[in-house]
Motif scaffolding. Structure first.
Motif, PDB file in Angstrom:
ATOM      1  N   ALA A  32      49.750  29.607  86.865  1.00  0.00           N
ATOM      2  CA  ALA A  32      48.901  30.304  85.923  1.00  0.00           C
ATOM      3  C   ALA A  32      49.512  30.661  84.532  1.00  0.00           C
ATOM      4  CB  ALA A  32      48.228  31.567  86.271  1.00  0.00           C
ATOM      5  N   LEU A  33      50.792  30.753  84.524  1.00  0.00           N
ATOM      6  CA  LEU A  33      51.563  31.144  83.178  1.00  0.00           C
ATOM      7  C   LEU A  33      51.859  29.694  82.655  1.00  0.00           C
ATOM      8  CD1 LEU A  33      53.883  34.075  84.545  1.00  0.00           C
ATOM      9  CD2 LEU A  33      52.051  34.207  82.883  1.00  0.00           C
ATOM     10  N   GLY A  34      51.857  28.634  83.072  1.00  0.00           N
ATOM     11  CA  GLY A  34      52.097  27.372  82.694  1.00  0.00           C
ATOM     12  C   GLY A  34      53.814  27.170  82.820  1.00  0.00           C
ATOM     13  N   LEU A  35      54.298  27.914  83.444  1.00  0.00           N
ATOM     14  CA  LEU A  35      55.820  27.659  83.681  1.00  0.00           C
ATOM     15  C   LEU A  35      56.356  26.623  84.479  1.00  0.00           C
ATOM     16  CD1 LEU A  35      56.761  31.490  83.737  1.00  0.00           C
ATOM     17  CD2 LEU A  35      56.848  29.912  81.706  1.00  0.00           C
ATOM     18  N   THR A  36      55.530  26.279  85.694  1.00  0.00           N
ATOM     19  CA  THR A  36      55.893  25.534  86.619  1.00  0.00           C
ATOM     20  C   THR A  36      56.276  24.224  85.912  1.00  0.00           C
ATOM     21  OG1 THR A  36      54.136  26.233  88.131  1.00  0.00           O
ATOM     22  CG2 THR A  36      55.018  24.461  88.799  1.00  0.00           C
ATOM     23  N   ALA A  40      57.174  15.503  84.450  1.00  0.00           N
ATOM     24  CA  ALA A  40      57.177  15.170  83.207  1.00  0.00           C
ATOM     25  C   ALA A  40      57.581  16.348  82.059  1.00  0.00           C
ATOM     26  CB  ALA A  40      55.962  14.795  82.565  1.00  0.00           C
ATOM     27  N   ASP A  41      57.780  17.541  82.693  1.00  0.00           N
ATOM     28  CA  ASP A  41      58.008  18.744  81.918  1.00  0.00           C
ATOM     29  C   ASP A  41      59.557  19.056  81.768  1.00  0.00           C
ATOM     30  OD1 ASP A  41      55.268  18.831  81.772  1.00  0.00           O
ATOM     31  OD2 ASP A  41      55.332  20.685  83.221  1.00  0.00           O
TER      32      ASP A  41
ATOM     33  N   ARG B  29      55.682  19.809  73.345  1.00  0.00           N
ATOM     34  CA  ARG B  29      56.390  19.849  74.388  1.00  0.00           C
ATOM     35  C   ARG B  29      57.931  19.254  74.266  1.00  0.00           C
ATOM     36  NH1 ARG B  29      53.943  18.731  79.223  1.00  0.00           N
ATOM     37  NH2 ARG B  29      55.533  17.267  79.822  1.00  0.00           N
ATOM     38  N   THR B  35      55.814  23.276  77.478  1.00  0.00           N
ATOM     39  CA  THR B  35      55.512  22.110  78.511  1.00  0.00           C
ATOM     40  C   THR B  35      54.083  22.444  79.005  1.00  0.00           C
ATOM     41  OG1 THR B  35      56.893  22.857  80.190  1.00  0.00           O
ATOM     42  CG2 THR B  35      57.561  21.052  78.545  1.00  0.00           C
ATOM     43  N   GLY B  36      53.406  23.677  78.780  1.00  0.00           N
ATOM     44  CA  GLY B  36      52.327  24.234  79.633  1.00  0.00           C
ATOM     45  C   GLY B  36      51.169  23.352  79.307  1.00  0.00           C
ATOM     46  N   LYS B  38      49.556  19.559  79.129  1.00  0.00           N
ATOM     47  CA  LYS B  38      50.033  18.160  79.807  1.00  0.00           C
ATOM     48  C   LYS B  38      49.384  17.053  79.410  1.00  0.00           C
ATOM     49  CE  LYS B  38      51.680  21.306  82.951  1.00  0.00           C
ATOM     50  NZ  LYS B  38      53.107  21.609  82.900  1.00  0.00           N
ATOM     51  N   ILE B  76      49.297  28.099  76.720  1.00  0.00           N
ATOM     52  CA  ILE B  76      49.259  28.928  77.787  1.00  0.00           C
ATOM     53  C   ILE B  76      50.426  30.025  77.811  1.00  0.00           C
ATOM     54  CG2 ILE B  76      50.565  27.066  79.462  1.00  0.00           C
ATOM     55  CD1 ILE B  76      47.534  29.500  80.477  1.00  0.00           C
ATOM     56  N   GLU B  77      51.749  29.386  77.286  1.00  0.00           N
ATOM     57  CA  GLU B  77      52.891  30.238  77.327  1.00  0.00           C
ATOM     58  C   GLU B  77      52.794  31.722  76.435  1.00  0.00           C
ATOM     59  OE1 GLU B  77      52.788  27.072  76.842  1.00  0.00           O
ATOM     60  OE2 GLU B  77      54.560  26.077  77.958  1.00  0.00           O
TER      61      GLU B  77
END
Lengths: 775, 157
Positions: A32-36, A40-41, B29, B35-36, B38, B76-77
């Motif tokens: 939910a925080l976008g941290l995962t 590709a991240d 990104r 990178t939130g 995508k 999102i961050e």
């Protein structure tokens, strides 16, 4: 919109504190925080960008490949073709460590050599300093093709004069049969017979995260691949491609942005290994969406001829079926998927005489392999449409025809496998019927109808695979707990349910648990995240491991307190006396005492599924699966007869889940599965025109959106009689099984027209209605 | 030829050098490590790349960075408060099990946030209509819609 409310639940097993609760998953915060950090991240300094050159033809000879121009482009670091691959051909494996034989291990080819067999087959790999240069490099590779005639229909491909898809082997990969009794006698006994042919299409998994990974060579020379996968144990296959020892390749699985079976086969792993091995540099490779749709596996299309016989009172007497599945150009999991279909082909019904023949056949179409449900939804569409046809012929209610024929615990499938565990179909169907009766949404002038369908789907892998899983649980000096398990988490809460199980056993809150997953070097191997097996297999392994740690703690606490350990329990980070004497110890104190005594504060457990060897596969007999999950779907639809548009107004799912480990996750799986399968029923089809994909984007391949989703109701049954931890059954794949036939049956109920081919498009409805009118 | 642009990203002014054809998604990104957002389809069909541009949900995969020089970007961050507290909508997504694989989640939460900013008490229909450009393959949307609705009912957003 309603969801399974608390009233719909039978109360969870007594005394459980964390199991059964609807609690947020441990991985949800980061997401939910976008941290995962999905595949590709992740990036590394000096990282190159990989790309794949793919075949433009479904069937062609490769006359020559000239890479000289590509090699000379500035910024290009590697161009690889089949001749550069140390071991370009081996066999497909899917994490299993037991060799099955019987045609199950098909050809695995990394890059096309001499011939291309489907459009999108990988021909060459490049790595370059930037993505733009990598793209440019692809354009400079000159491949001379000579197009060859192909075969695109599995029925055509079965004919003796069909062109062979793969050199030196027949197009028919496998033929299986299931035989029970004497099917002709069964039809002689029948008073009503229905006979139809059903067709289901190619389907894309359409996970939102395209295939991706990063490869590098670590400081000790180990090829390391961080990848979005359902099977980290492809590391062995990757090592084989490079002719390296298995312990010189490490695969780290990321949290996966959707799998649904599409990341069960190897995707980018071998490509990354080759590119990083050749360049010595880190390489990232992410497929474009178009590339993903063109090149990765699809759900198998089937042609299914069904003949079902019954008495006038609805009792089934015979079922005869022929299944033909289109395997596409490579074997991959096709024989396995077909085997699942064979076991499920007669449905969860008591039928004295059964004969099923199944074929899976190579064509020059995109290869097909695992897709959520794995052969179960295809045959369910056929056998459940047949049940409604029988109901129409006999004048009986569709639910009645089912109710009187459902198998019960202790009875056997047509294969002879005895159902040793609860079969919750009657309860599920009753719940669905009740929910369908409740107030119906208004549909204006449109015709409405209701339908139900029941299904069965195995969970856990086939017993002849000798499936195992391992999990490591340890407790730290401060009482916090660590789990290490090679589980791939594809979004179904696979890792989080292990945390919940451990928290329950060790009496700690969920936030005290940290789990490390999916690393072939550092986490004990837990097998694949496929076959709805992780809760069953790794859940049981984790349960064993946590209980062993608990035993050590309780025994030591008993010694310190002078209390019989059987009277002690772990709860709220403490050891407590169940008899309420007030005596107790903090968990931390017990851990310290154990540590100073040199007692093991960890356990690595191995859980084995039942093993059974099969002498021959041609005729499928006896136990094939550990257990099944049973359930029923109900649908209410409204149909616009002018446009043929089907509006699903209600979708009801009821399953015996054995035990809900996390109610939010179970409901999420069942709701998500219902909509995944609603797409299968109504809109989703990868259209292949002589091997050429005509639906390479989400504007042609239509997924359900938030606007398409009807009122969903999820009604759980908790029999406690599954083979998973705490009596759980698996739900990930079972949740999709019977949605399409429930919708098709509702359509029939609404307009008196049956469609035998998925998806149920407006065109088909209009055409069928016109045919009825013209009659 | 790279050009200098200025973006205010999650409240922080960033000076960036970008090529004329560089997409906002890649700048966020690759240059900023955010990178939130995508890559899901690259052609504006899935919504996984959603970010807020001057408060409006926008598809970063279709937006040239150079074209939004001077804009405020929220990813999102940037949604949680400075003391590390989750945004109420993030909380609601957790409570409702609206997060499965999580790949659509950043875009879905940002889209939901703008809806609630514009319309603090949306109906279920309004929520479904507003998020229809954001695909989710795991949940069947129900838990997501409930999460947004519940955040609005509680007046948390």
């Amino acid at each position: 919109m309603t969801r399974g409310s608390v009233e719909n639940f039978e109360s969870p097993a007594k005394g459980l504190k964390i199991i059964g609760k609807p609690i947020p998953r441990h991985d949800a915060w980061e997401k939910a925080l976008g941290l995962t950090a999905y595949a590709a991240d992740f990036s590394l300094p000096g990282m190159l960008h990989g790309k794949v050159l793919r075949s433009q033809y479904p069937s062609a000879k490769i006359l020559s490949i000239d890479t000289s121009k590509a090699d000379r482009l500035s910024g290009v670091r590697a161009v690889i073709t089949a001749k550069d691959v140390p071991r370009n051909e081996s066999v497909t494996r899917f994490g299993q460590t037991h060799t099955v034989g019987g045609g199950f291990e098909g050809l695995y080819r990394v890059l096309a050599d001499k011939k291309v067999h489907y459009l999108g087959e990988a021909v060459a790999l490049v790595a370059a300093e930037t993505e733009e240069i990598a793209k440019k490099t692809l354009e400079l590779i000159q491949v001379e093709y000579e197009p060859l005639p192909g075969v695109f229909d599995p029925i055509e491909a079965m004919k003796p004069d069909a062109p062979p898809v793969q050199e030196g082997r027949p197009n028919i990969i496998t033929h299986y049969e299931v035989v029970k009794g004497d099917v002709e006698q069964g039809f002689a006994d029948a008073e009503v017979i229905v006979e139809n042919t059903y067709r289901v299409p190619f389907v894309d998994h359409a996970y939102l995260e395209p295939e991706s990974g990063v490869g590098w060579i670590d400081e000790s020379g180990v090829i390391t691949i961080r990848v979005s996968t359902q099977v980290i144990e492809h590391f062995r296959g990757v090592a084989d491609v490079l002719n390296l020892p298995h312990n010189r390749v490490r695969v780290m699985g990321t949290y996966v942005g959707g799998g649904f079976g599409g990341k069960e086969d190897i995707t980018v792993e071998a490509f990354l290994a080759l590119l990083t091995f050749k360049t010595g540099r880190p390489v990232k490779l992410t497929y474009t969406r178009e590339e993903s749709i063109l090149s990765h596996s699809k759900r198998h299309p089937y042609v299914m001829s069904y003949k079902t016989g019954a008495k006038k009172d609805g009792r089934l007497t015979a079922l005869k079926a022929q299944l033909v599945s289109d395997a596409g150009a490579y074997v991959y999991l096709s024989p396995w998927v077909l085997l699942y279909s064979m076991v499920d082909a007669a449905g969860p019904y008591r039928i004295p005489h059964v004969k099923v023949d199944g074929y899976t056949v190579l064509t020059n179409n995109t290869f097909t392999s695992a897709n959520r449900g794995f052969g179960a939804p295809q045959v369910c569409f056929a056998y459940e449409s047949q049940m409604d046809e029988l109901a129409a012929q006999t004048g009986l209610a569709p639910h009645h025809v089912r109710m009187i024929n459902y198998l019960e615990k202790g009875e056997a499938l047509a294969t002879g496998q005895v159902l040793d565990h609860h079969v919750g179909l009657k309860e599920a169907t009753e719940k669905v019927l009740d929910a369908l009766r409740e107030g119906s949404p208004a549909a204006g002038k449109m015709k409405t109808g209701k339908g139900i369908a029941s299904g069965m789907t195995s969970y856990g892998r086939m017993v002849f695979l000798h499936d195992t899983s391992r999990s490591h649980v340890s407790i730290e000096m401060d009482g916090s707990v660590t789990i290490r398990a090679g589980v791939q988490d594809i979004g179904g809460g696979q890792a989080s349910s292990l945390c919940q199980i451990t928290a329950e056993v060790l009496g700690v809150p969920l936030e005290d648990i940290k789990i490390y997953i999916a690393d072939t070097a550092l986490t004990p191997l837990a097998g694949t995240t496929t076959a709805t097996r992780q809760l069953y297999m790794s859940g049981n392994a984790t349960l064993i491991a946590a209980r062993e740690v608990r035993k050590v703690l309780i025994k030591k606490a008993g010694e310190i307190l002078g209390i019989d350990p059987v009277k002690l329990d772990l709860a709220d980070r403490e050891v407590i006396d169940k008899e309420g004497t007030g005596k107790g110890l903090s968990l931390k104190e017990v851990v310290r005492a154990c540590a100073s005594d040199g007692l093991p504060l960890y356990h690595v457990a191995l859980f084995k599924a039942p093993f059974r060897n099969v002498a021959q596969f041609e005729r499928i007999e006896g136990q094939v699966f550990p257990d099944f999950t049973f359930g029923t779907h109900g649908a209410q639809v409204a149909i616009d007869e002018e446009t043929g548009q089907i509006h699903v107004l209600k979708l009801i799912s009821s399953f015996d889940v054995g035990r809900a480990i996390n109610r939010l996750s179970v409901e999420g799986q069942i709701e998500g599965g219902a909509i995944y399968a609603m797409g299968y029923a109504l809109t989703e089809e990868v259209v292949l025109d002589k091997g050429v994909t005509r639906t390479p984007s989400f504007s042609e391949y239509l997924l359900p959106t938030s606007m398409d989703v009807p009122e969903l109701t999820t009604l759980l049954i908790e029999s406690g009689d599954g083979v998973g931890p705490f009596g759980a059954k698996g739900v990930g794949e079972p949740s999709v099984c019977s949605v399409a036939p429930a919708i098709a049956n509702a359509v029939y109920d609404a307009i008196g027209v049956r469609i035998y081919d998925l998806p149920l498009t407006p065109e088909k409805i209009v055409k069928a209605l016109k045919k009825v009118k013209d009659r | 030829m790279k050009k200098q642009i200025t973006l205010t990203v999650n409240g922080v002014k960033r000076e960036l050098f970008v090529s004329p054809n560089e997409l906002l998604l890649n700048v966020l990104r690759d240059q900023l490590g955010l990178t939130g957002a995508k890559y899901g389809c690259g052609i504006g069909e899935c919504g996984s790349c959603t970010v807020l541009l001057d408060g409006e949900p926008s598809l970063a995969c279709l937006t040239l960075a150079i074209a939004v020089d001077g804009s405020e970007v929220t990813t999102i961050e940037g949604l949680q408060s400075r003391d590390g507290k989750l945004h109420p909508l993030q909380d609601s997504f957790l409570e409702h099990g609206a997060v499965q694989c999580g790949f659509c989640t950043p875009g879905m939460i940002l889209t939901g946030k703008v809806l609630l900013d514009e319309n603090p008490r949306p109906t279920e229909e309004e929520i479904r209509a507003y998020i229809r450009g954001n695909l989710c393959r795991c949940t069947g949307y129900t838990q997501i819609v409930q999460a947004i609705q519940d955040a609005s009912v509680k007046g948390k957003a």
